[in-house]
Design a protein around this motif. Structure first.
Motif, PDB file in Angstrom:
ATOM      1  N   PRO A  83      84.314  98.807  37.327  1.00 50.59           N
ATOM      2  CA  PRO A  83      84.008  97.794  38.349  1.00 50.59           C
ATOM      3  C   PRO A  83      82.640  97.131  38.176  1.00 50.59           C
ATOM      4  N   ASP A  84      81.653  97.867  37.639  1.00 47.72           N
ATOM      5  CA  ASP A  84      80.326  97.264  37.503  1.00 47.72           C
ATOM      6  C   ASP A  84      80.109  96.581  36.148  1.00 47.72           C
ATOM      7  N   ASP A  85      81.128  96.513  35.302  1.00 49.90           N
ATOM      8  CA  ASP A  85      81.009  95.758  34.053  1.00 49.90           C
ATOM      9  C   ASP A  85      80.954  94.268  34.370  1.00 49.90           C
ATOM     10  N   GLU A  86      79.959  93.585  33.819  1.00 49.19           N
ATOM     11  CA  GLU A  86      79.815  92.153  34.073  1.00 49.19           C
ATOM     12  C   GLU A  86      80.978  91.361  33.502  1.00 49.19           C
ATOM     13  N   ASP A  87      81.450  91.770  32.329  1.00 46.80           N
ATOM     14  CA  ASP A  87      82.546  91.099  31.650  1.00 46.80           C
ATOM     15  C   ASP A  87      83.119  92.057  30.603  1.00 46.80           C
ATOM     16  N   LEU A  88      84.093  91.593  29.831  1.00 44.06           N
ATOM     17  CA  LEU A  88      84.707  92.460  28.819  1.00 44.06           C
ATOM     18  C   LEU A  88      83.714  92.885  27.752  1.00 44.06           C
ATOM     19  N   ARG A  89      82.778  92.020  27.401  1.00 43.17           N
ATOM     20  CA  ARG A  89      81.776  92.373  26.382  1.00 43.17           C
ATOM     21  C   ARG A  89      80.949  93.582  26.830  1.00 43.17           C
ATOM     22  N   THR A  90      80.634  93.629  28.093  1.00 45.62           N
ATOM     23  CA  THR A  90      79.879  94.765  28.633  1.00 45.62           C
ATOM     24  C   THR A  90      80.693  96.048  28.485  1.00 45.62           C
ATOM     25  N   ALA A  91      81.979  95.977  28.818  1.00 47.91           N
ATOM     26  CA  ALA A  91      82.854  97.148  28.685  1.00 47.91           C
ATOM     27  C   ALA A  91      82.977  97.573  27.224  1.00 47.91           C
ATOM     28  N   VAL A  92      83.116  96.606  26.319  1.00 43.46           N
ATOM     29  CA  VAL A  92      83.234  96.907  24.890  1.00 43.46           C
ATOM     30  C   VAL A  92      81.969  97.592  24.386  1.00 43.46           C
ATOM     31  N   ALA A  93      80.816  97.024  24.701  1.00 42.81           N
ATOM     32  CA  ALA A  93      79.549  97.601  24.239  1.00 42.81           C
ATOM     33  C   ALA A  93      79.375  99.025  24.763  1.00 42.81           C
ATOM     34  N   ARG A  94      79.680  99.235  26.047  1.00 42.92           N
ATOM     35  CA  ARG A  94      79.538 100.559  26.646  1.00 42.92           C
ATOM     36  C   ARG A  94      80.493 101.556  26.007  1.00 42.92           C
ATOM     37  N   GLU A  95      81.762 101.221  25.900  1.00 47.48           N
ATOM     38  CA  GLU A  95      82.755 102.149  25.347  1.00 47.48           C
ATOM     39  C   GLU A  95      82.485 102.449  23.871  1.00 47.48           C
ATOM     40  N   LEU A  96      82.109 101.444  23.099  1.00 47.62           N
ATOM     41  CA  LEU A  96      81.828 101.654  21.676  1.00 47.62           C
ATOM     42  C   LEU A  96      80.655 102.612  21.501  1.00 47.62           C
ATOM     43  N   LYS A  97      79.597 102.399  22.276  1.00 49.54           N
ATOM     44  CA  LYS A  97      78.424 103.269  22.191  1.00 49.54           C
ATOM     45  C   LYS A  97      78.744 104.679  22.674  1.00 49.54           C
ATOM     46  N   GLU A  98      79.435 104.783  23.822  1.00 49.96           N
ATOM     47  CA  GLU A  98      79.761 106.104  24.372  1.00 49.96           C
ATOM     48  C   GLU A  98      80.627 106.925  23.419  1.00 49.96           C
ATOM     49  N   GLU A  99      81.679 106.308  22.872  1.00 46.97           N
ATOM     50  CA  GLU A  99      82.639 107.064  22.068  1.00 46.97           C
ATOM     51  C   GLU A  99      82.210 107.257  20.619  1.00 46.97           C
ATOM     52  N   THR A 100      81.414 106.313  20.074  1.00 48.79           N
ATOM     53  CA  THR A 100      81.115 106.377  18.636  1.00 48.79           C
ATOM     54  C   THR A 100      79.637 106.429  18.290  1.00 48.79           C
ATOM     55  N   GLY A 101      78.760 105.994  19.194  1.00 49.19           N
ATOM     56  CA  GLY A 101      77.349 105.884  18.858  1.00 49.19           C
ATOM     57  C   GLY A 101      77.031 104.618  18.074  1.00 49.19           C
ATOM     58  N   TYR A 102      78.001 103.705  17.965  1.00 47.84           N
ATOM     59  CA  TYR A 102      77.817 102.438  17.244  1.00 47.84           C
ATOM     60  C   TYR A 102      77.570 101.304  18.230  1.00 47.84           C
ATOM     61  N   GLU A 103      76.888 100.266  17.729  1.00 49.00           N
ATOM     62  CA  GLU A 103      76.728  99.026  18.479  1.00 49.00           C
ATOM     63  C   GLU A 103      77.218  97.873  17.615  1.00 49.00           C
ATOM     64  N   ALA A 104      77.791  96.861  18.264  1.00 48.23           N
ATOM     65  CA  ALA A 104      78.362  95.716  17.556  1.00 48.23           C
ATOM     66  C   ALA A 104      77.376  94.567  17.481  1.00 48.23           C
ATOM     67  N   GLY A 105      77.446  93.836  16.362  1.00 52.88           N
ATOM     68  CA  GLY A 105      76.670  92.607  16.236  1.00 52.88           C
ATOM     69  C   GLY A 105      77.345  91.474  16.981  1.00 52.88           C
ATOM     70  N   THR A 106      78.666  91.351  16.798  1.00 49.71           N
ATOM     71  CA  THR A 106      79.438  90.317  17.485  1.00 49.71           C
ATOM     72  C   THR A 106      80.712  90.934  18.047  1.00 49.71           C
ATOM     73  N   ILE A 107      81.197  90.314  19.114  1.00 49.98           N
ATOM     74  CA  ILE A 107      82.426  90.773  19.771  1.00 49.98           C
ATOM     75  C   ILE A 107      83.287  89.539  20.045  1.00 49.98           C
ATOM     76  N   ASP A 108      84.528  89.569  19.546  1.00 50.90           N
ATOM     77  CA  ASP A 108      85.450  88.456  19.755  1.00 50.90           C
ATOM     78  C   ASP A 108      86.786  88.966  20.265  1.00 50.90           C
ATOM     79  N   HIS A 109      87.339  88.249  21.223  1.00 47.05           N
ATOM     80  CA  HIS A 109      88.638  88.601  21.795  1.00 47.05           C
ATOM     81  C   HIS A 109      89.749  88.329  20.778  1.00 47.05           C
ATOM     82  N   LEU A 110      90.683  89.291  20.628  1.00 47.94           N
ATOM     83  CA  LEU A 110      91.845  89.099  19.759  1.00 47.94           C
ATOM     84  C   LEU A 110      93.088  88.729  20.569  1.00 47.94           C
ATOM     85  N   THR A 111      93.453  89.567  21.535  1.00 49.75           N
ATOM     86  CA  THR A 111      94.635  89.314  22.363  1.00 49.75           C
ATOM     87  C   THR A 111      94.597  90.230  23.581  1.00 49.75           C
TER      88      THR A 111
END
Length: 182
Positions: A83-111
């Motif tokens: 609920p407190d995610d500003e947008d999908l990018r926020t959710a992606v960044a949080r989940e990627l970091k939490e589960e893998t310890g990685y951060e993304a340079g760019t994030i693009d919607h696929l489907t």
């Protein structure tokens, strides 16, 4: 035939079971022919499914125990949109970091898909995260056991072809990327 001629009218709705991760909703509905009946469905909301690529075009993958099928699942990082995610990018960044310890340079919607809309309101937003680099430690939830690794898109495609990629979210993400995302 119009959509309205197939639509059900919701007369009442209640949460009949709730737990961490999902609810079971029971609704009383009126069908187009006037019949009144109950309909139950699983409510779990929106999630992101991430295809993370490193600068060397390796795919960051996870192995995670999945209790319902009693085995380790091999797949892509994924998680709920909070609920407190500003947008999908926020959710992606949080989940990627939490589960893998990685951060993304760019994030693009696929489907975006509704994977089981006959019995669930789940929505999966597939994203391509590129230039992913390890920047820290995992920050797993109390009920997660995840091992992180890398592989190639070709290897994942082969696993899909050989019936070795059992996770539906991952299978769809890899095949979608192969067909449309590159």
């Amino acid at each position: 035939m119009s959509e309205e001629s197939l639509a059900w009218e919701t007369l009442s709705s209640e949460t009949t079971y709730t737990c961490e991760g999902f609810d079971v909703i029971t609704e009383t509905v009126r069908l187009p022919d006037g019949t009144e009946t109950e309909f139950d469905y699983l409510s779990e909301g929106e999630s992101v499914v991430i295809l993370p690529l490193t600068p060397d075009d390796e795919v960051v993958v996870i192995e995670e125990w999945r209790q319902p099928v009693r085995r380790v699942n091999y797949g892509l990082p994924a998680g709920s949109v909070e609920p407190d995610d500003e947008d999908l990018r926020t959710a992606v960044a949080r989940e990627l970091k939490e589960e893998t310890g990685y951060e993304a340079g760019t994030i693009d919607h696929l489907t975006t898909v509704e994977p089981a809309n006959g019995f669930s309101d789940a929505v999966f937003h597939y994203v391509l995260a590129e230039d992913c680099t390890p920047t820290g430690e995992q920050d797993l939830d109390y009920n997660e056991s995840i091992r992180v690794g890398t592989t190639t898109v070709e290897s994942l495609r082969g696993a899909a072809r050989d019936d070795e990629l059992r996770d539906g979210r991952t299978l769809l993400g890899v095949l979608y990327y192969e067909l449309f995302g590159q």
